[in-house]
Design a protein around this motif. Sequence first.
Motif, PDB file in Angstrom:
ATOM      1  N   GLN A   1      39.208 -28.316 139.609  1.00 26.37           N
ATOM      2  CA  GLN A   1      40.377 -28.836 138.992  1.00 26.37           C
ATOM      3  C   GLN A   1      39.987 -28.033 137.468  1.00 26.37           C
ATOM      4  OE1 GLN A   1      42.797 -31.090 139.368  1.00 26.37           O
ATOM      5  NE2 GLN A   1      42.260 -30.759 141.563  1.00 26.37           N
ATOM      6  N   VAL A   2      39.787 -26.857 137.383  1.00 25.84           N
ATOM      7  CA  VAL A   2      39.623 -25.807 136.354  1.00 25.84           C
ATOM      8  C   VAL A   2      40.823 -24.878 136.284  1.00 25.84           C
ATOM      9  CG1 VAL A   2      38.016 -24.365 135.074  1.00 25.84           C
ATOM     10  CG2 VAL A   2      37.203 -26.354 136.184  1.00 25.84           C
ATOM     11  N   PRO A   3      41.627 -24.923 135.540  1.00 30.63           N
ATOM     12  CA  PRO A   3      42.784 -23.984 135.685  1.00 30.63           C
ATOM     13  C   PRO A   3      42.222 -22.598 134.971  1.00 30.63           C
ATOM     14  CG  PRO A   3      43.436 -25.588 134.027  1.00 30.63           C
ATOM     15  CD  PRO A   3      41.919 -25.950 134.605  1.00 30.63           C
ATOM     16  N   GLY A   4      41.265 -22.576 134.080  1.00 33.90           N
ATOM     17  CA  GLY A   4      41.055 -21.244 133.348  1.00 33.90           C
ATOM     18  C   GLY A   4      41.932 -20.698 132.542  1.00 33.90           C
ATOM     19  N   LEU A   5      42.961 -21.376 131.716  1.00 35.02           N
ATOM     20  CA  LEU A   5      44.058 -21.013 131.218  1.00 35.02           C
ATOM     21  C   LEU A   5      43.355 -20.619 129.672  1.00 35.02           C
ATOM     22  CD1 LEU A   5      47.073 -23.146 131.990  1.00 35.02           C
ATOM     23  CD2 LEU A   5      46.234 -21.067 132.784  1.00 35.02           C
ATOM     24  N   THR A   6      43.511 -19.537 128.983  1.00 35.42           N
ATOM     25  CA  THR A   6      42.951 -19.468 127.553  1.00 35.42           C
ATOM     26  C   THR A   6      43.928 -19.020 126.497  1.00 35.42           C
ATOM     27  OG1 THR A   6      42.510 -17.004 128.552  1.00 35.42           O
ATOM     28  CG2 THR A   6      40.739 -18.597 128.728  1.00 35.42           C
TER      29      THR A   6
ATOM     30  N   PHE B   1      34.159 -14.816 127.422  1.00 36.55           N
ATOM     31  CA  PHE B   1      33.273 -15.600 127.715  1.00 36.55           C
ATOM     32  C   PHE B   1      33.669 -17.082 127.293  1.00 36.55           C
ATOM     33  CE2 PHE B   1      30.758 -11.897 127.737  1.00 36.55           C
ATOM     34  CZ  PHE B   1      30.235 -12.049 129.476  1.00 36.55           C
ATOM     35  N   PHE B   2      33.801 -18.086 128.148  1.00 37.72           N
ATOM     36  CA  PHE B   2      34.612 -19.392 127.495  1.00 37.72           C
ATOM     37  C   PHE B   2      33.686 -20.630 128.205  1.00 37.72           C
ATOM     38  CE2 PHE B   2      37.773 -16.247 127.905  1.00 37.72           C
ATOM     39  CZ  PHE B   2      38.507 -16.610 126.712  1.00 37.72           C
ATOM     40  N   LEU B   3      33.696 -21.610 127.507  1.00 43.91           N
ATOM     41  CA  LEU B   3      33.263 -22.919 127.976  1.00 43.91           C
ATOM     42  C   LEU B   3      34.487 -23.567 128.066  1.00 43.91           C
ATOM     43  CD1 LEU B   3      30.113 -23.916 126.056  1.00 43.91           C
ATOM     44  CD2 LEU B   3      30.324 -23.543 128.720  1.00 43.91           C
ATOM     45  N   SER B   4      34.721 -24.485 129.202  1.00 43.18           N
ATOM     46  CA  SER B   4      35.827 -25.130 129.270  1.00 43.18           C
ATOM     47  C   SER B   4      35.435 -26.829 130.116  1.00 43.18           C
ATOM     48  CB  SER B   4      36.760 -24.498 130.483  1.00 43.18           C
ATOM     49  OG  SER B   4      37.949 -25.329 130.828  1.00 43.18           O
ATOM     50  N   SER B   5      36.274 -27.623 129.667  1.00 40.57           N
ATOM     51  CA  SER B   5      35.895 -29.048 130.184  1.00 40.57           C
ATOM     52  C   SER B   5      37.163 -29.603 130.549  1.00 40.57           C
ATOM     53  CB  SER B   5      35.369 -29.825 129.101  1.00 40.57           C
ATOM     54  OG  SER B   5      34.934 -31.253 129.632  1.00 40.57           O
TER      55      SER B   5
ATOM     56  N   VAL C   1      35.528 -35.437 135.421  1.00 39.04           N
ATOM     57  CA  VAL C   1      35.037 -34.453 134.417  1.00 39.04           C
ATOM     58  C   VAL C   1      34.515 -33.437 134.991  1.00 39.04           C
ATOM     59  CG1 VAL C   1      33.633 -34.311 132.120  1.00 39.04           C
ATOM     60  CG2 VAL C   1      34.920 -36.700 132.658  1.00 39.04           C
ATOM     61  N   GLN C   2      34.878 -32.251 134.523  1.00 35.98           N
ATOM     62  CA  GLN C   2      34.426 -31.047 135.237  1.00 35.98           C
ATOM     63  C   GLN C   2      34.260 -30.055 134.197  1.00 35.98           C
ATOM     64  OE1 GLN C   2      36.432 -30.563 138.704  1.00 35.98           O
ATOM     65  NE2 GLN C   2      35.557 -28.497 139.085  1.00 35.98           N
ATOM     66  N   PRO C   3      33.084 -29.953 133.775  1.00 36.74           N
ATOM     67  CA  PRO C   3      32.801 -28.740 132.897  1.00 36.74           C
ATOM     68  C   PRO C   3      32.577 -27.451 133.628  1.00 36.74           C
ATOM     69  CG  PRO C   3      30.672 -30.126 133.213  1.00 36.74           C
ATOM     70  CD  PRO C   3      31.945 -30.832 133.831  1.00 36.74           C
ATOM     71  N   ALA C   4      33.017 -26.287 132.918  1.00 42.56           N
ATOM     72  CA  ALA C   4      32.981 -25.178 133.590  1.00 42.56           C
ATOM     73  C   ALA C   4      32.537 -23.792 132.524  1.00 42.56           C
ATOM     74  CB  ALA C   4      34.144 -24.841 134.002  1.00 42.56           C
ATOM     75  N   PHE C   5      32.117 -22.950 132.980  1.00 41.67           N
ATOM     76  CA  PHE C   5      31.755 -21.469 132.366  1.00 41.67           C
ATOM     77  C   PHE C   5      32.689 -20.434 132.747  1.00 41.67           C
ATOM     78  CE2 PHE C   5      29.357 -17.618 132.071  1.00 41.67           C
ATOM     79  CZ  PHE C   5      29.255 -17.573 130.601  1.00 41.67           C
TER      80      PHE C   5
ATOM     81  N   ALA D   1      40.373  -7.339 135.295  1.00 40.23           N
ATOM     82  CA  ALA D   1      40.561  -7.288 136.756  1.00 40.23           C
ATOM     83  C   ALA D   1      39.818  -8.355 137.529  1.00 40.23           C
ATOM     84  CB  ALA D   1      39.693  -6.020 137.192  1.00 40.23           C
ATOM     85  N   ILE D   2      38.897  -9.162 136.882  1.00 37.51           N
ATOM     86  CA  ILE D   2      38.145 -10.166 137.408  1.00 37.51           C
ATOM     87  C   ILE D   2      38.239 -11.660 136.555  1.00 37.51           C
ATOM     88  CG2 ILE D   2      36.047  -9.316 136.577  1.00 37.51           C
ATOM     89  CD1 ILE D   2      34.713  -9.972 139.215  1.00 37.51           C
ATOM     90  N   GLU D   3      38.047 -12.686 137.365  1.00 38.08           N
ATOM     91  CA  GLU D   3      37.662 -13.919 136.615  1.00 38.08           C
ATOM     92  C   GLU D   3      36.835 -14.712 137.214  1.00 38.08           C
ATOM     93  OE1 GLU D   3      40.517 -17.736 136.142  1.00 38.08           O
ATOM     94  OE2 GLU D   3      41.335 -15.999 135.135  1.00 38.08           O
ATOM     95  N   VAL D   4      35.742 -15.291 136.850  1.00 36.75           N
ATOM     96  CA  VAL D   4      34.851 -16.161 137.393  1.00 36.75           C
ATOM     97  C   VAL D   4      34.513 -17.182 136.832  1.00 36.75           C
ATOM     98  CG1 VAL D   4      32.402 -16.152 138.179  1.00 36.75           C
ATOM     99  CG2 VAL D   4      33.538 -14.016 137.960  1.00 36.75           C
ATOM    100  N   ILE D   5      34.699 -18.359 137.579  1.00 34.46           N
ATOM    101  CA  ILE D   5      34.678 -19.818 137.138  1.00 34.46           C
ATOM    102  C   ILE D   5      33.542 -20.365 137.871  1.00 34.46           C
ATOM    103  CG2 ILE D   5      35.599 -21.801 137.065  1.00 34.46           C
ATOM    104  CD1 ILE D   5      38.374 -20.426 136.791  1.00 34.46           C
ATOM    105  N   SER D   6      32.431 -20.932 136.888  1.00 36.76           N
ATOM    106  CA  SER D   6      31.235 -21.629 137.662  1.00 36.76           C
ATOM    107  C   SER D   6      31.368 -22.989 137.202  1.00 36.76           C
ATOM    108  CB  SER D   6      29.941 -20.733 137.081  1.00 36.76           C
ATOM    109  OG  SER D   6      28.930 -21.844 137.576  1.00 36.76           O
ATOM    110  N   SER D   7      31.550 -23.973 137.892  1.00 36.76           N
ATOM    111  CA  SER D   7      31.716 -25.353 137.465  1.00 36.76           C
ATOM    112  C   SER D   7      30.905 -26.409 138.236  1.00 36.76           C
ATOM    113  CB  SER D   7      33.196 -25.901 137.494  1.00 36.76           C
ATOM    114  OG  SER D   7      33.460 -25.967 138.746  1.00 36.76           O
ATOM    115  N   VAL D   8      30.912 -27.643 137.568  1.00 36.61           N
ATOM    116  CA  VAL D   8      29.893 -28.640 138.130  1.00 36.61           C
ATOM    117  C   VAL D   8      31.187 -29.862 138.121  1.00 36.61           C
ATOM    118  CG1 VAL D   8      28.001 -30.230 137.915  1.00 36.61           C
ATOM    119  CG2 VAL D   8      27.866 -28.012 137.082  1.00 36.61           C
TER     120      VAL D   8
END
Length: 191
Positions: free
Chosen positions: A39-44, A127-131, A172-176, A182-189
């Motif tokens: 559940q991390v959309p990655g919209l910036t 680079f972003f932090l997302s929650s 609650v899902q934090p993510a980096f 050309a690329i999008e990487v999401i790492s989440s817990v």
Amino acid sequence: MAIPALSSLIPRRCIWALTTCLASSCIVPHFMYSPTSVQVPGLTEKHQSLAEATLSAHGPDIMASYALTDRWAVMGSWYFRRENQYDMMSYHGPDDSQRYPDSIRYLRVLPSVGVTYTLPLDDSHHFFLSSSGGYGKGRFRMLERDMGANYPDSVPPPHYTPYYASMSRIYVQPAFLIKYPAIEVISSVRW
């Protein structure tokens, strides 16, 4: 140097409570694991939107999100699972060859809503932090069918046992996030 005993560090009531919780959570009569999508959309950026659908062997996950500002987004999702679990239980009849399957049918439906906050970590916005966090409320149904495998002397007619429950999900899902053209990487817990 002497190492203190565990009982001197943790009160006896806490040890008893922890042991009780662990021991009582060990037996699950019917369980089938069904992971949900991240559940991390990655919209910036403001007015960005995202819609995605994931199809597993047991049902779809659908998620949509919309960025209200450069940092805040709203999202909604729908989770649906229909699963069957079959166990072949043997019935020892006169010829020892009859087998009757027991089955369990699961149905899970869970809509949820949530918000996401995204914070850029650099000036180039790569680079972003997302929650993300949200709440969902749905239903769970399980239908258990016993075909008489546990009755060695006679075979009774099938017996059906239904179970119905409501379920809630708070997440609650934090993510980096790393974003380039050309690329999008999401790492989440997940929590």
